[in-house]
Design a protein around this motif. Structure first.
Motif, mmCIF file in Angstrom:
data_model
loop_
_atom_site.group_PDB
_atom_site.id
_atom_site.type_symbol
_atom_site.label_atom_id
_atom_site.label_comp_id
_atom_site.label_asym_id
_atom_site.label_seq_id
_atom_site.Cartn_x
_atom_site.Cartn_y
_atom_site.Cartn_z
ATOM 1 N N GLY A 14 0.815 -1.209 0.000
ATOM 2 C CA GLY A 14 0.000 0.000 0.000
ATOM 3 C C GLY A 14 0.851 1.262 0.000
ATOM 4 O O GLY A 14 2.036 1.255 0.333
ATOM 5 N N LYS A 15 0.241 2.371 -0.349
ATOM 6 C CA LYS A 15 0.935 3.655 -0.395
ATOM 7 C C LYS A 15 1.285 4.127 1.012
ATOM 8 O O LYS A 15 0.620 3.804 1.981
ATOM 9 C CB LYS A 15 0.050 4.699 -1.092
ATOM 10 C CG LYS A 15 -0.166 4.428 -2.567
ATOM 11 C CD LYS A 15 -1.001 5.534 -3.204
ATOM 12 C CE LYS A 15 -1.143 5.328 -4.711
ATOM 13 N NZ LYS A 15 -1.956 6.391 -5.328
ATOM 14 N N GLU A 16 2.322 4.910 1.077
ATOM 15 C CA GLU A 16 2.765 5.461 2.349
ATOM 16 C C GLU A 16 1.747 6.490 2.852
ATOM 17 O O GLU A 16 1.121 7.211 2.069
ATOM 18 C CB GLU A 16 4.142 6.107 2.197
ATOM 19 C CG GLU A 16 4.768 6.565 3.504
ATOM 20 C CD GLU A 16 4.928 5.435 4.500
ATOM 21 O OE1 GLU A 16 4.591 5.645 5.677
ATOM 22 O OE2 GLU A 16 5.368 4.335 4.098
ATOM 23 N N VAL A 17 1.556 6.532 4.164
ATOM 24 C CA VAL A 17 0.653 7.505 4.762
ATOM 25 C C VAL A 17 1.218 7.883 6.122
ATOM 26 O O VAL A 17 1.790 7.046 6.826
ATOM 27 C CB VAL A 17 -0.782 6.921 4.901
ATOM 28 C CG1 VAL A 17 -0.789 5.663 5.753
ATOM 29 C CG2 VAL A 17 -1.746 7.949 5.476
ATOM 30 N N VAL A 74 -5.688 -2.847 -5.044
ATOM 31 C CA VAL A 74 -5.193 -2.752 -3.668
ATOM 32 C C VAL A 74 -3.912 -1.927 -3.562
ATOM 33 O O VAL A 74 -3.669 -1.285 -2.534
ATOM 34 C CB VAL A 74 -4.977 -4.161 -3.071
ATOM 35 C CG1 VAL A 74 -6.290 -4.845 -2.805
ATOM 36 C CG2 VAL A 74 -4.098 -5.024 -3.980
ATOM 37 N N MET A 75 -3.074 -1.919 -4.603
ATOM 38 C CA MET A 75 -1.838 -1.145 -4.543
ATOM 39 C C MET A 75 -2.093 0.358 -4.562
ATOM 40 O O MET A 75 -1.195 1.142 -4.255
ATOM 41 C CB MET A 75 -0.915 -1.519 -5.702
ATOM 42 C CG MET A 75 -0.285 -2.899 -5.570
ATOM 43 S SD MET A 75 -1.397 -4.222 -6.108
ATOM 44 C CE MET A 75 -1.232 -4.106 -7.878
ATOM 45 N N GLN A 107 -5.064 1.028 5.194
ATOM 46 C CA GLN A 107 -6.284 0.405 4.675
ATOM 47 C C GLN A 107 -6.078 -1.094 4.445
ATOM 48 O O GLN A 107 -6.992 -1.896 4.683
ATOM 49 C CB GLN A 107 -6.697 1.099 3.373
ATOM 50 C CG GLN A 107 -7.191 2.531 3.585
ATOM 51 C CD GLN A 107 -7.355 3.276 2.271
ATOM 52 O OE1 GLN A 107 -6.477 3.236 1.397
ATOM 53 N NE2 GLN A 107 -8.473 3.959 2.115
ATOM 54 N N LEU A 108 -4.887 -1.480 3.995
ATOM 55 C CA LEU A 108 -4.593 -2.900 3.792
ATOM 56 C C LEU A 108 -4.464 -3.616 5.136
ATOM 57 O O LEU A 108 -4.873 -4.777 5.270
ATOM 58 C CB LEU A 108 -3.321 -3.067 2.966
ATOM 59 C CG LEU A 108 -3.351 -2.413 1.575
ATOM 60 C CD1 LEU A 108 -2.080 -2.754 0.800
ATOM 61 C CD2 LEU A 108 -4.582 -2.841 0.791
ATOM 62 N N THR A 118 -11.192 -6.875 -0.245
ATOM 63 C CA THR A 118 -9.873 -6.231 -0.279
ATOM 64 C C THR A 118 -8.799 -7.201 0.184
ATOM 65 O O THR A 118 -7.726 -7.312 -0.435
ATOM 66 C CB THR A 118 -9.870 -4.969 0.611
ATOM 67 O OG1 THR A 118 -10.895 -4.067 0.173
ATOM 68 C CG2 THR A 118 -8.529 -4.263 0.546
ATOM 69 N N ARG A 119 -9.073 -7.926 1.252
ATOM 70 C CA ARG A 119 -8.112 -8.919 1.754
ATOM 71 C C ARG A 119 -7.906 -10.048 0.742
ATOM 72 O O ARG A 119 -6.765 -10.462 0.491
ATOM 73 C CB ARG A 119 -8.608 -9.489 3.080
ATOM 74 C CG ARG A 119 -7.667 -10.521 3.712
ATOM 75 C CD ARG A 119 -8.268 -11.091 4.975
ATOM 76 N NE ARG A 119 -9.526 -11.757 4.696
ATOM 77 C CZ ARG A 119 -10.513 -11.896 5.587
ATOM 78 N NH1 ARG A 119 -10.388 -11.401 6.794
ATOM 79 N NH2 ARG A 119 -11.619 -12.518 5.258
ATOM 80 N N ASP A 120 -8.999 -10.521 0.136
ATOM 81 C CA ASP A 120 -8.881 -11.611 -0.842
ATOM 82 C C ASP A 120 -8.063 -11.180 -2.059
ATOM 83 O O ASP A 120 -7.238 -11.946 -2.565
ATOM 84 C CB ASP A 120 -10.269 -12.081 -1.277
ATOM 85 C CG ASP A 120 -11.017 -12.814 -0.175
ATOM 86 O OD1 ASP A 120 -10.371 -13.199 0.823
ATOM 87 O OD2 ASP A 120 -12.241 -12.985 -0.304
#
Length: 441
Positions: free
Chosen positions: A34-37, A295-296, A302-303, A337-339
């Protein structure tokens, strides 16, 4: 041959923990796709949230009966790990009840473990009844078919068996202590298993030792199995609830983030000194993708949310869109999202860490547009989640992609935005005609 059981125990322990650590590495890798936050602000509040929500179970007790039963199972998992530590030391060094030297403290601990084990069994039975006999509606939504339904029951069976093995082990040990069997020193207090031991009154000394050793081995192997099962189960929240509540959203629930690229454009438009015809500088980066379609495109929190989902269904149960028959289920958003993230992880595994397009994405292949636009953005799901998961943030990011990347908003929304652009208001009336209603008698 004397040390063969110890060697076998160490081998099983290393394999079990090694496999768990390997899966933790995959879990971390997938989340960091995932993106940085930036979530390092206001640390005292974050620590407090983690203590109250994850450790203190403050949002679970909103529903008192289920909350109390969950706390019992939770305490059983946490406290009985002290007993697991003793088993590990005994298994490695060939000792028996290594903590017995604690005396009265040890007696109190064993007695507490036994009472807690009985309470866990009662709680597990109640949970099973709620799922399979009372059949609470939130456990039978469309997304809870197949593996999610089996997983919910399987975890209850595992917990039930582990507690029974613990009590059986203690009951056989108690009987052996009464018979002054060699190696079974007088230690511990057994308020529950001393009564269970009466069932073993007809067993000989060798058979009692066999029973105690069998229960001991099955108990520790079962715990290692349970540890590794977590990665494939909704019960991963046992571990992830703590970081998830720490990194949970702190701002007002109705506050949405601004897109940096759009904010820069607006500021440029409002700057009286800016030259609208000036060419962008060479070091100006192209605007990033707006919103999320896979998802990326989501951020790593969020992930983390997706992996933390307990599938309890409280979010879906509170969702007004779901209550009125719409397709939207916030729980399904997190499960999808998890799947999808797991699917991406398998692609990475198959290609030695390199992601190759697989022709799929979260949008359309997992989550439909109908689901996204059914959301009223009321935040009921966020408020209801017992571990600070935010399904709404994923929904809004995917909506953002549809609007800003594909111009694929529903016609009513497009009409409204067109009216705002042309008329300065969401209604289809010219600004000069707005007050005409006041002239009507």
């Amino acid at each position: 041959m004397q040390y063969l059981p110890n060697i076998l125990f160490v081998a099983i322990l290393v394999i079990g923990i090694g496999f768990f650590v390997k899966n933790l590495g995959k879990l971390r890798r997938n989340i960091l796709l995932g993106k940085e936050v930036d979530v390092n602000n206001n640390k005292p509040t974050r620590w407090r949230n983690m203590a109250l929500i994850a450790l203190g179970q403050s949002k679970m007790v909103v529903r008192p009966i289920a909350g109390l039963l969950h706390i019992i199972v939770y305490l059983g998992f946490i406290i009985i790990n002290i007993e697991v530590l003793e088993i590990i030391i005994d298994g490695i060094f060939g000792t028996h009840r290594i903590f017995a030297g604690l005396g009265p403290v040890y007696d109190f601990l064993i007695a507490s473990f036994e009472i807690l084990a009985v309470l866990v069994i009662v709680a597990v039975v109640v949970f099973w009844v709620r799922r399979n006999i009372i059949r609470l509606s939130r456990f039978f939504k469309p997304e809870m078919k197949g593996w999610p339904k089996k997983d919910g029951n399987l975890i209850l069976y595992i917990e039930f068996v582990l507690m029974l093995l613990f009590l059986t082990m203690n009951a056989a040990d108690y009987s052996l202590q009464q018979m002054n069997a060699e190696h079974y020193l007088q230690a511990g207090s057994f308020p529950v298993s001393q009564y269970i031991s009466e069932l073993f009154g007809s067993l000989s000394l060798p058979n009692l030792i066999l029973l105690e050793r069998t229960a001991w081995w099955l108990h520790i192997v079962g715990i290692l199995f349970f540890l590794n099962y977590l990665y494939y189960s909704k019960h991963l929240h046992i571990l992830l609830a703590f970081p998830n509540t720490y990194y949970g959203k702190l701002g007002p629930k109705g506050q949405f983030k601004n897109l940096e690229a759009v904010t820069k454009e607006v500021k440029l438009m409002l700057d009286p000194d800016a030259d609208p015809f000036a060419a962008p500088s060479e070091d100006t980066e192209d605007p990033s993708k707006f919103g999320a379609s896979d998802v990326m495109d989501l951020n790593w929190v969020q992930l983390l949310n997706a992996y933390t989902c307990t599938e309890c269904g409280r979010c879906t149960n509170e969702c007004p869109a779901n209550q009125t028959g719409k397709k939207l289920s916030p729980r399904k958003i997190m499960m999808d999202t998890r799947d999808r993230l797991e699917e991406v992880g398998k692609v990475l595994d198959a290609n030695k860490g390199e992601f190759k397009e697989d022709g799929k994405q979260l949008l359309d292949d997992y989550i439909t547009r109908e689901e996204l636009w059914a959301c009223t953005s009321c935040n009921a799901c966020v408020e209801a989640c017992p571990v600070s998961i935010d399904p709404l943030s994923i929904i809004m990011d995917m909506r953002q992609y549809l609007v800003m990347e594909q111009s694929a908003a529903p016609s009513d929304l497009n009409n409204m935005m067109g009216n705002i652009e042309n008329n300065g208001a969401p209604w289809p009336f010219n600004q000069m005609d707005r007050l005409n209603w006041s002239k009507e008698s």
